[in-house]
Design a protein around this motif. Structure first.
Motif, PDB file in Angstrom:
ATOM      1  N   GLU A  95       0.817  -1.222   0.000  1.00  0.00           N
ATOM      2  CA  GLU A  95       0.000   0.000   0.000  1.00  0.00           C
ATOM      3  C   GLU A  95       0.847   1.268   0.000  1.00  0.00           C
ATOM      4  N   GLY A  96       2.169   1.130  -0.040  1.00  0.00           N
ATOM      5  CA  GLY A  96       3.043   2.301  -0.078  1.00  0.00           C
ATOM      6  C   GLY A  96       3.375   2.890   1.279  1.00  0.00           C
ATOM      7  N   GLN A  97       3.192   2.109   2.339  1.00  0.00           N
ATOM      8  CA  GLN A  97       3.527   2.561   3.687  1.00  0.00           C
ATOM      9  C   GLN A  97       4.853   1.941   4.108  1.00  0.00           C
ATOM     10  N   ILE A  98       5.612   2.670   4.904  1.00  0.00           N
ATOM     11  CA  ILE A  98       6.869   2.133   5.420  1.00  0.00           C
ATOM     12  C   ILE A  98       6.558   1.135   6.529  1.00  0.00           C
ATOM     13  N   ILE A  99       7.069  -0.087   6.382  1.00  0.00           N
ATOM     14  CA  ILE A  99       6.884  -1.142   7.377  1.00  0.00           C
ATOM     15  C   ILE A  99       8.010  -1.107   8.402  1.00  0.00           C
ATOM     16  N   ASP A 100       9.231  -0.896   7.918  1.00  0.00           N
ATOM     17  CA  ASP A 100      10.397  -0.943   8.801  1.00  0.00           C
ATOM     18  C   ASP A 100      11.541  -0.168   8.159  1.00  0.00           C
ATOM     19  N   GLU A 101      12.468   0.287   8.988  1.00  0.00           N
ATOM     20  CA  GLU A 101      13.694   0.953   8.533  1.00  0.00           C
ATOM     21  C   GLU A 101      14.828   0.500   9.437  1.00  0.00           C
ATOM     22  N   PHE A 102      15.986   0.205   8.851  1.00  0.00           N
ATOM     23  CA  PHE A 102      17.130  -0.229   9.639  1.00  0.00           C
ATOM     24  C   PHE A 102      18.379  -0.173   8.778  1.00  0.00           C
ATOM     25  N   PHE A 103      19.521  -0.187   9.446  1.00  0.00           N
ATOM     26  CA  PHE A 103      20.799  -0.345   8.777  1.00  0.00           C
ATOM     27  C   PHE A 103      21.148  -1.825   8.847  1.00  0.00           C
ATOM     28  N   LEU A 104      21.652  -2.387   7.771  1.00  0.00           N
ATOM     29  CA  LEU A 104      21.921  -3.813   7.699  1.00  0.00           C
ATOM     30  C   LEU A 104      22.879  -4.271   8.793  1.00  0.00           C
ATOM     31  N   ILE A 105      23.845  -3.452   9.162  1.00  0.00           N
ATOM     32  CA  ILE A 105      24.811  -3.828  10.194  1.00  0.00           C
ATOM     33  C   ILE A 105      24.130  -3.997  11.553  1.00  0.00           C
ATOM     34  N   GLU A 106      22.924  -3.462  11.721  1.00  0.00           N
ATOM     35  CA  GLU A 106      22.173  -3.628  12.965  1.00  0.00           C
ATOM     36  C   GLU A 106      21.548  -5.019  13.074  1.00  0.00           C
ATOM     37  N   ASN A 107      21.507  -5.760  11.971  1.00  0.00           N
ATOM     38  CA  ASN A 107      20.924  -7.098  11.970  1.00  0.00           C
ATOM     39  C   ASN A 107      21.945  -8.095  12.529  1.00  0.00           C
ATOM     40  N   ASP A 108      21.588  -8.789  13.605  1.00  0.00           N
ATOM     41  CA  ASP A 108      22.514  -9.705  14.286  1.00  0.00           C
ATOM     42  C   ASP A 108      23.021 -10.808  13.363  1.00  0.00           C
ATOM     43  N   GLU A 109      22.139 -11.379  12.554  1.00  0.00           N
ATOM     44  CA  GLU A 109      22.540 -12.468  11.667  1.00  0.00           C
ATOM     45  C   GLU A 109      23.548 -11.995  10.619  1.00  0.00           C
ATOM     46  N   PHE A 110      23.297 -10.851  10.008  1.00  0.00           N
ATOM     47  CA  PHE A 110      24.244 -10.309   9.032  1.00  0.00           C
ATOM     48  C   PHE A 110      25.581  -9.996   9.698  1.00  0.00           C
ATOM     49  N   ARG A 111      25.527  -9.360  10.864  1.00  0.00           N
ATOM     50  CA  ARG A 111      26.753  -8.988  11.577  1.00  0.00           C
ATOM     51  C   ARG A 111      27.569 -10.233  11.927  1.00  0.00           C
ATOM     52  N   GLN A 112      26.921 -11.307  12.354  1.00  0.00           N
ATOM     53  CA  GLN A 112      27.627 -12.545  12.686  1.00  0.00           C
ATOM     54  C   GLN A 112      28.311 -13.126  11.448  1.00  0.00           C
ATOM     55  N   LYS A 113      27.598 -13.162  10.316  1.00  0.00           N
ATOM     56  CA  LYS A 113      28.199 -13.673   9.075  1.00  0.00           C
ATOM     57  C   LYS A 113      29.375 -12.797   8.633  1.00  0.00           C
ATOM     58  N   LEU A 114      29.223 -11.501   8.783  1.00  0.00           N
ATOM     59  CA  LEU A 114      30.282 -10.571   8.410  1.00  0.00           C
ATOM     60  C   LEU A 114      31.542 -10.812   9.242  1.00  0.00           C
ATOM     61  N   TYR A 115      31.372 -10.937  10.570  1.00  0.00           N
ATOM     62  CA  TYR A 115      32.530 -11.118  11.447  1.00  0.00           C
ATOM     63  C   TYR A 115      33.126 -12.521  11.321  1.00  0.00           C
ATOM     64  N   GLU A 116      32.327 -13.507  10.916  1.00  0.00           N
ATOM     65  CA  GLU A 116      32.883 -14.833  10.643  1.00  0.00           C
ATOM     66  C   GLU A 116      33.788 -14.777   9.408  1.00  0.00           C
ATOM     67  N   ARG A 117      33.371 -14.023   8.414  1.00  0.00           N
ATOM     68  CA  ARG A 117      34.152 -13.910   7.185  1.00  0.00           C
ATOM     69  C   ARG A 117      35.360 -12.999   7.375  1.00  0.00           C
ATOM     70  N   TYR A 118      35.171 -11.925   8.147  1.00  0.00           N
ATOM     71  CA  TYR A 118      36.221 -10.936   8.375  1.00  0.00           C
ATOM     72  C   TYR A 118      36.386 -10.722   9.886  1.00  0.00           C
ATOM     73  N   PRO A 119      37.083 -11.632  10.554  1.00  0.00           N
ATOM     74  CA  PRO A 119      37.242 -11.506  12.018  1.00  0.00           C
ATOM     75  C   PRO A 119      37.952 -10.200  12.385  1.00  0.00           C
ATOM     76  N   LEU A 120      37.544  -9.664  13.508  1.00  0.00           N
ATOM     77  CA  LEU A 120      38.195  -8.462  14.028  1.00  0.00           C
ATOM     78  C   LEU A 120      39.583  -8.838  14.540  1.00  0.00           C
ATOM     79  N   ALA A 121      40.544  -7.992  14.247  1.00  0.00           N
ATOM     80  CA  ALA A 121      41.921  -8.241  14.706  1.00  0.00           C
ATOM     81  C   ALA A 121      41.990  -8.062  16.217  1.00  0.00           C
ATOM     82  N   LYS A 122      42.818  -8.875  16.831  1.00  0.00           N
ATOM     83  CA  LYS A 122      42.952  -8.782  18.304  1.00  0.00           C
ATOM     84  C   LYS A 122      44.271  -8.148  18.645  1.00  0.00           C
TER      85      LYS A 122
END
Length: 86
Positions: free
Chosen positions: A59-86
Protein backbone atom coordinates in the motif's frame (compact mmCIF):
# COMPACT_ATOMS: atom_id res chain seq x y z
CA UNK A 1 24.00 -15.73 -11.44
CA UNK A 2 24.67 -13.97 -8.15
CA UNK A 3 22.43 -12.04 -5.82
CA UNK A 4 20.98 -8.68 -6.82
CA UNK A 5 22.54 -7.18 -3.67
CA UNK A 6 25.72 -8.42 -2.00
CA UNK A 7 27.81 -6.62 0.57
CA UNK A 8 31.34 -7.68 1.57
CA UNK A 9 30.88 -10.85 -0.52
CA UNK A 10 27.77 -11.79 1.50
CA UNK A 11 24.55 -12.29 -0.47
CA UNK A 12 21.80 -10.12 0.99
CA UNK A 13 18.87 -10.34 -1.41
CA UNK A 14 17.65 -11.16 -4.89
CA UNK A 15 14.67 -9.58 -6.65
CA UNK A 16 12.47 -9.49 -9.74
CA UNK A 17 13.57 -6.02 -10.86
CA UNK A 18 15.59 -3.00 -9.79
CA UNK A 19 14.78 0.71 -10.02
CA UNK A 20 17.61 3.18 -9.55
CA UNK A 21 17.08 6.80 -8.57
CA UNK A 22 19.25 9.60 -7.27
CA UNK A 23 18.81 8.79 -3.55
CA UNK A 24 18.48 5.02 -3.53
CA UNK A 25 18.08 1.67 -5.26
CA UNK A 26 14.71 -0.08 -5.09
CA UNK A 27 14.55 -3.88 -5.19
CA UNK A 28 11.10 -5.10 -6.21
CA UNK A 29 9.68 -8.46 -5.08
CA UNK A 30 12.77 -9.00 -2.93
CA UNK A 31 13.83 -12.38 -1.56
CA UNK A 32 16.30 -12.24 1.34
CA UNK A 33 19.14 -14.72 1.86
CA UNK A 34 19.28 -13.67 5.53
CA UNK A 35 16.76 -15.82 7.43
CA UNK A 36 15.80 -13.16 9.97
CA UNK A 37 14.83 -10.79 7.12
CA UNK A 38 12.82 -13.32 5.11
CA UNK A 39 9.64 -11.97 6.74
CA UNK A 40 10.03 -9.14 4.19
CA UNK A 41 10.17 -11.44 1.15
CA UNK A 42 7.97 -10.20 -1.68
CA UNK A 43 8.17 -6.58 -0.53
CA UNK A 44 9.75 -3.56 -2.13
CA UNK A 45 13.09 -2.85 -0.45
CA UNK A 46 14.65 0.58 -0.82
CA UNK A 47 18.35 0.84 -0.01
CA UNK A 48 19.56 4.39 0.50
CA UNK A 49 23.12 5.44 -0.33
CA UNK A 50 23.98 5.38 3.39
CA UNK A 51 22.90 1.67 3.43
CA UNK A 52 19.67 2.34 5.30
CA UNK A 53 17.06 -0.25 4.31
CA UNK A 54 13.45 0.90 4.01
CA UNK A 55 10.79 -1.81 3.72
CA UNK A 56 7.61 -0.78 1.89
CA UNK A 57 4.16 -2.37 2.09
CA UNK A 58 2.06 -3.07 -0.98
CA UNK A 59 0.00 0.00 0.00
CA UNK A 60 3.04 2.30 -0.08
CA UNK A 61 3.53 2.56 3.69
CA UNK A 62 6.87 2.13 5.42
CA UNK A 63 6.88 -1.14 7.38
CA UNK A 64 10.40 -0.94 8.80
CA UNK A 65 13.69 0.95 8.53
CA UNK A 66 17.13 -0.23 9.64
CA UNK A 67 20.80 -0.34 8.78
CA UNK A 68 21.92 -3.81 7.70
CA UNK A 69 24.81 -3.83 10.19
CA UNK A 70 22.17 -3.63 12.97
CA UNK A 71 20.92 -7.10 11.97
CA UNK A 72 22.51 -9.70 14.29
CA UNK A 73 22.54 -12.47 11.67
CA UNK A 74 24.24 -10.31 9.03
CA UNK A 75 26.75 -8.99 11.58
CA UNK A 76 27.63 -12.55 12.69
CA UNK A 77 28.20 -13.67 9.08
CA UNK A 78 30.28 -10.57 8.41
CA UNK A 79 32.53 -11.12 11.45
CA UNK A 80 32.88 -14.83 10.64
CA UNK A 81 34.15 -13.91 7.18
CA UNK A 82 36.22 -10.94 8.38
CA UNK A 83 37.24 -11.51 12.02
CA UNK A 84 38.19 -8.46 14.03
CA UNK A 85 41.92 -8.24 14.71
CA UNK A 86 42.95 -8.78 18.30
Amino acid sequence: MGAALSLFELDVLDCESVDICEESVQYNEAVFFIKSLQKYNGKCIEVKHNWKFVIWSDEGQIIDEFFLIENDEFRQKLYERYPLAK
